[in-house]
Design a protein around this motif. Structure first.
Motif, mmCIF file in Angstrom:
data_model
loop_
_atom_site.group_PDB
_atom_site.id
_atom_site.type_symbol
_atom_site.label_atom_id
_atom_site.label_comp_id
_atom_site.label_asym_id
_atom_site.label_seq_id
_atom_site.Cartn_x
_atom_site.Cartn_y
_atom_site.Cartn_z
ATOM 1 N N GLN A 89 0.985 -1.461 -0.241
ATOM 2 C CA GLN A 89 -0.395 -0.151 -0.170
ATOM 3 C C GLN A 89 0.488 1.382 -0.005
ATOM 4 O O GLN A 89 0.778 1.748 -0.694
ATOM 5 C CB GLN A 89 -1.059 -0.327 1.447
ATOM 6 N N ALA A 90 2.022 1.297 0.505
ATOM 7 C CA ALA A 90 3.200 2.625 0.962
ATOM 8 C C ALA A 90 3.507 3.100 -0.128
ATOM 9 O O ALA A 90 3.456 3.934 -1.336
ATOM 10 C CB ALA A 90 3.829 2.325 1.701
ATOM 11 N N ALA A 91 3.325 1.615 -1.341
ATOM 12 C CA ALA A 91 4.590 1.780 -2.554
ATOM 13 C C ALA A 91 3.330 2.530 -3.300
ATOM 14 O O ALA A 91 3.803 3.454 -4.866
ATOM 15 C CB ALA A 91 4.900 0.408 -2.908
ATOM 16 N N ILE A 92 2.272 1.467 -2.972
ATOM 17 C CA ILE A 92 1.204 2.387 -4.144
ATOM 18 C C ILE A 92 1.164 3.831 -4.064
ATOM 19 O O ILE A 92 1.174 4.825 -5.228
ATOM 20 C CB ILE A 92 -0.027 1.140 -3.948
ATOM 21 N N TYR A 93 1.105 4.134 -2.633
ATOM 22 C CA TYR A 93 1.196 5.531 -2.561
ATOM 23 C C TYR A 93 2.309 6.261 -3.499
ATOM 24 O O TYR A 93 2.075 7.192 -3.660
ATOM 25 C CB TYR A 93 0.770 6.127 -1.509
ATOM 26 N N ALA A 94 3.039 5.879 -3.344
ATOM 27 C CA ALA A 94 4.665 6.156 -3.305
ATOM 28 C C ALA A 94 4.376 6.827 -5.352
ATOM 29 O O ALA A 94 5.373 7.101 -5.624
ATOM 30 C CB ALA A 94 5.435 6.085 -3.136
ATOM 31 N N TYR A 95 4.057 5.699 -6.006
ATOM 32 C CA TYR A 95 4.195 6.202 -7.379
ATOM 33 C C TYR A 95 3.569 6.854 -7.494
ATOM 34 O O TYR A 95 3.827 7.554 -8.772
ATOM 35 C CB TYR A 95 4.429 4.660 -8.041
ATOM 36 N N ALA A 96 2.487 7.284 -6.699
ATOM 37 C CA ALA A 96 2.015 8.268 -8.026
ATOM 38 C C ALA A 96 2.550 9.358 -7.698
ATOM 39 O O ALA A 96 2.940 10.577 -9.275
ATOM 40 C CB ALA A 96 0.177 8.979 -6.912
ATOM 41 N N PRO A 97 3.254 10.718 -6.315
ATOM 42 C CA PRO A 97 4.093 11.627 -7.129
ATOM 43 C C PRO A 97 5.420 11.008 -7.780
ATOM 44 O O PRO A 97 5.730 12.013 -8.321
ATOM 45 C CB PRO A 97 5.101 11.898 -5.975
ATOM 46 N N ILE A 98 5.794 10.106 -7.614
ATOM 47 C CA ILE A 98 6.788 9.623 -8.276
ATOM 48 C C ILE A 98 6.689 9.842 -9.819
ATOM 49 O O ILE A 98 8.044 10.186 -10.696
ATOM 50 C CB ILE A 98 7.593 7.957 -8.693
ATOM 51 N N GLY A 99 5.034 9.319 -10.349
ATOM 52 C CA GLY A 99 5.075 8.805 -11.678
ATOM 53 C C GLY A 99 4.913 10.367 -12.468
ATOM 54 O O GLY A 99 5.508 10.556 -13.676
ATOM 55 N N VAL A 100 4.844 11.406 -11.887
ATOM 56 C CA VAL A 100 4.610 12.916 -12.301
ATOM 57 C C VAL A 100 5.794 13.544 -12.729
ATOM 58 O O VAL A 100 6.226 14.850 -13.314
ATOM 59 C CB VAL A 100 3.586 13.927 -11.758
ATOM 60 N N ARG A 101 7.156 12.924 -11.815
ATOM 61 C CA ARG A 101 7.955 13.809 -12.401
ATOM 62 C C ARG A 101 8.719 12.619 -13.968
ATOM 63 O O ARG A 101 9.949 13.419 -13.739
ATOM 64 C CB ARG A 101 8.838 13.538 -11.182
ATOM 65 N N LEU A 102 8.357 11.858 -14.171
ATOM 66 C CA LEU A 102 8.803 10.741 -15.273
ATOM 67 C C LEU A 102 8.158 11.222 -16.270
ATOM 68 O O LEU A 102 7.067 11.395 -16.987
ATOM 69 C CB LEU A 102 8.806 8.987 -14.370
ATOM 70 N N THR A 103 8.555 10.770 -17.829
ATOM 71 C CA THR A 103 8.169 10.418 -18.632
ATOM 72 C C THR A 103 8.214 10.018 -19.501
ATOM 73 O O THR A 103 9.508 9.018 -19.319
ATOM 74 C CB THR A 103 8.908 12.178 -19.560
ATOM 75 N N GLY A 104 7.542 9.247 -20.522
ATOM 76 C CA GLY A 104 7.619 8.446 -21.345
ATOM 77 C C GLY A 104 8.234 7.347 -21.053
ATOM 78 O O GLY A 104 7.200 7.044 -20.012
ATOM 79 N N ALA A 105 9.440 6.265 -21.720
ATOM 80 C CA ALA A 105 9.316 4.914 -21.100
ATOM 81 C C ALA A 105 9.516 5.017 -19.173
ATOM 82 O O ALA A 105 9.194 4.054 -18.932
ATOM 83 C CB ALA A 105 10.659 4.060 -21.368
ATOM 84 N N GLU A 106 10.066 5.955 -18.503
ATOM 85 C CA GLU A 106 10.301 5.628 -17.308
ATOM 86 C C GLU A 106 8.553 5.844 -16.574
ATOM 87 O O GLU A 106 8.065 5.356 -15.590
ATOM 88 C CB GLU A 106 11.301 6.938 -17.041
ATOM 89 N N ARG A 107 8.174 6.769 -17.401
ATOM 90 C CA ARG A 107 6.439 7.020 -16.365
ATOM 91 C C ARG A 107 5.949 5.472 -16.647
ATOM 92 O O ARG A 107 5.474 5.514 -15.792
ATOM 93 C CB ARG A 107 6.070 8.028 -17.228
ATOM 94 N N ALA A 108 5.826 4.839 -17.856
ATOM 95 C CA ALA A 108 5.469 3.529 -18.053
ATOM 96 C C ALA A 108 5.597 2.840 -17.495
ATOM 97 O O ALA A 108 5.350 1.871 -16.741
ATOM 98 C CB ALA A 108 5.764 3.461 -19.431
#
Lengths: 155, 140
Positions: free
Chosen positions: B13-32
Motif C-alpha cells: 500500500q505504501a508503494a502504491i501511494y509513492a508511485y503517484a508522485p514518482i510518476g508525475v516527475r517521469l516521462t516516456g518509458a520511465e513513466r510507463a
C-alpha cells in the motif's frame, strides 16, 4: 538327557550369539556412515560454479569486467553465507567449481548464456526457498531474488 | 503467519501511494515503468486482501497519506525514491519468508523477487552501479 543336551545346545547357541554380538562390537570404532549432505549443498556448489563461469566470461571479454565482476562477487558471497549454515559442513568445492587463479577463457559463455544460466539458477533457488525450514528461508530467498536480478541486469 | 502477510500488505500500500508522485516527475518509458510497477503492487495488494479474508484476518485500513522521505521534485528524486521504495518492499517480504510456509511462502518470495528486480531496473534508469545488491531485502 535329551533335555540336558538341548540346554547345552542352547547355552552354546547363546555363547555363539554373544560372540557374534562381540564381533559386531569390534566395528564400533569405525566411523559411523556419513550423514546425508545438507539439502542446500547443491545451491552452494552452483553459486561457486556460476562465479567461475563469470570469471571465464571476463577472461574472454575484459570489457565486461565492470558489469560482471559484481555479479561474480555476489555468487561468492552467497556461497560463503551458505557455508556458514551447511550441516554437515560442506566438503571443499570440487576443482571445477573453485575459483581458479587464472580463469580459462576457453568455452567462455556469452552474456545471453549467462542470463539463461541465472534464470535456471533462480528457479532452483526459489524451489529451495519454498522447501527450506523457517530459519533458512530468508537467506535462500535473497539468493533466489539476487539471481533474478542478475538476469535482469544482463538484459 | 498472517502478521507477515499484513506487513507485506502495508508495504504494498505504501508503494502504491509513492508511485503517484514518482510518476508525475517521469516521462516516456520511465513513466510507463512507474505505471507498470504501480499496477504490479496493486495486483499484489488485491491478492493479499483476498488471502487475508480467507484467513479471517482484518488488516487495518491503509493510512490516507504517507510521509515521503523527501520531496519528489524532479526526475532524479523520482528515480531515487522508486528504487528505495522497492528496496523497502523487498526487505518486508524477505522478513516474511521466515514466518510463512506453503503458498504464502511462495507469495512472499515472488513479492521479494519482483521488488528486487524492479529496484534493479530503477538503478539502471538512474545510472547507479552496480545494478544489483548481493542480498536483496537484507538490511545493512
Amino acid at each position: 538327557m535329551d533335555e540336558r543336551v538341548t540346554r547345552r545346545w542352547v547355552l552354546a547357541a547363546g555363547a555363539g550369539a554373544g560372540l557374534a554380538l562381540g564381533g559386531c562390537g569390534l566395528f564400533d570404532d569405525d566411523p559411523a556412515p556419513p550423514p546425508p549432505p545438507d539439502p542446500l549443498l547443491p545451491l552452494r556448489d552452483a553459486a561457486l560454479a556460476l562465479a567461475g563461469t563469470y570469471d571465464r566470461a571476463v577472461a574472454a571479454q575484459p570489457a565486461l569486467q565492470a558489469r560482471l565482476a559484481p555479479i561474480a562477487a555476489a555468487h561468492r558471497a552467497h556461497a560463503a553465507e551458505l557455508d556458514r549454515i551447511l550441516d554437515p559442513p560442506a566438503p571443499a568445492p570440487s576443482a571445477s567449481a573453485a575459483a581458479s587463479a587464472a580463469p580459462d577463457a576457453v568455452g567462455a559463455p556469452t552474456v545471453a548464456e549467462l542470463r539463461a544460466a541465472e534464470r535456471q539458477a533462480h528457479k532452483d533457488a526459489a524451489a529451495a526457498c519454498r522447501a527450506a525450514p523457517a530459519d533458512r528461508a530468508a537467506l535462500v530467498g535473497s539468493v533466489a531474488a539476487a539471481r533474478a536480478c542478475h538476469a535482469e541486469a544482463l538484459r | 503467519m498472517s502478521q507477515a502477510l499484513v506487513a507485506g500488505l502495508a508495504a504494498e500500500q505504501a508503494a502504491i501511494y509513492a508511485y503517484a508522485p514518482i510518476g508525475v516527475r517521469l516521462t516516456g518509458a520511465e513513466r510507463a515503468e512507474a505505471r507498470a510497477a504501480e499496477a504490479a503492487h496493486r495486483a499484489r495488494r488485491d491478492t493479499l486482501v483476498l488471502r487475508l479474508e480467507q484467513l479471517r484476518v482484518t488488516p487495518s485500513a491503509a493510512p490516507p497519506a504517507y510521509v515521503l522521505p523527501y520531496p519528489v521534485t524532479d526526475r532524479a528524486a523520482a528515480l531515487k525514491l522508486a528504487g528505495e521504495i522497492e528496496d523497502g518492499v523487498a526487505a518486508t517480504w524477505r522478513a516474511a519468508l521466515r514466518d510463512t510456509e506453503g503458498g504464502d511462502r511462495g507469495t512472499a518470495l515472488a513479492a521479494l523477487t519482483d521488488a528486487a528486480v524492479r529496484a534493479t531496473r530503477w538503478r539502471r534508469l538512474a545510472g547507479v552501479t552496480p545494478l544489483t545488491v548481493p542480498f536483496p531485502g537484507r538490511l545493512g
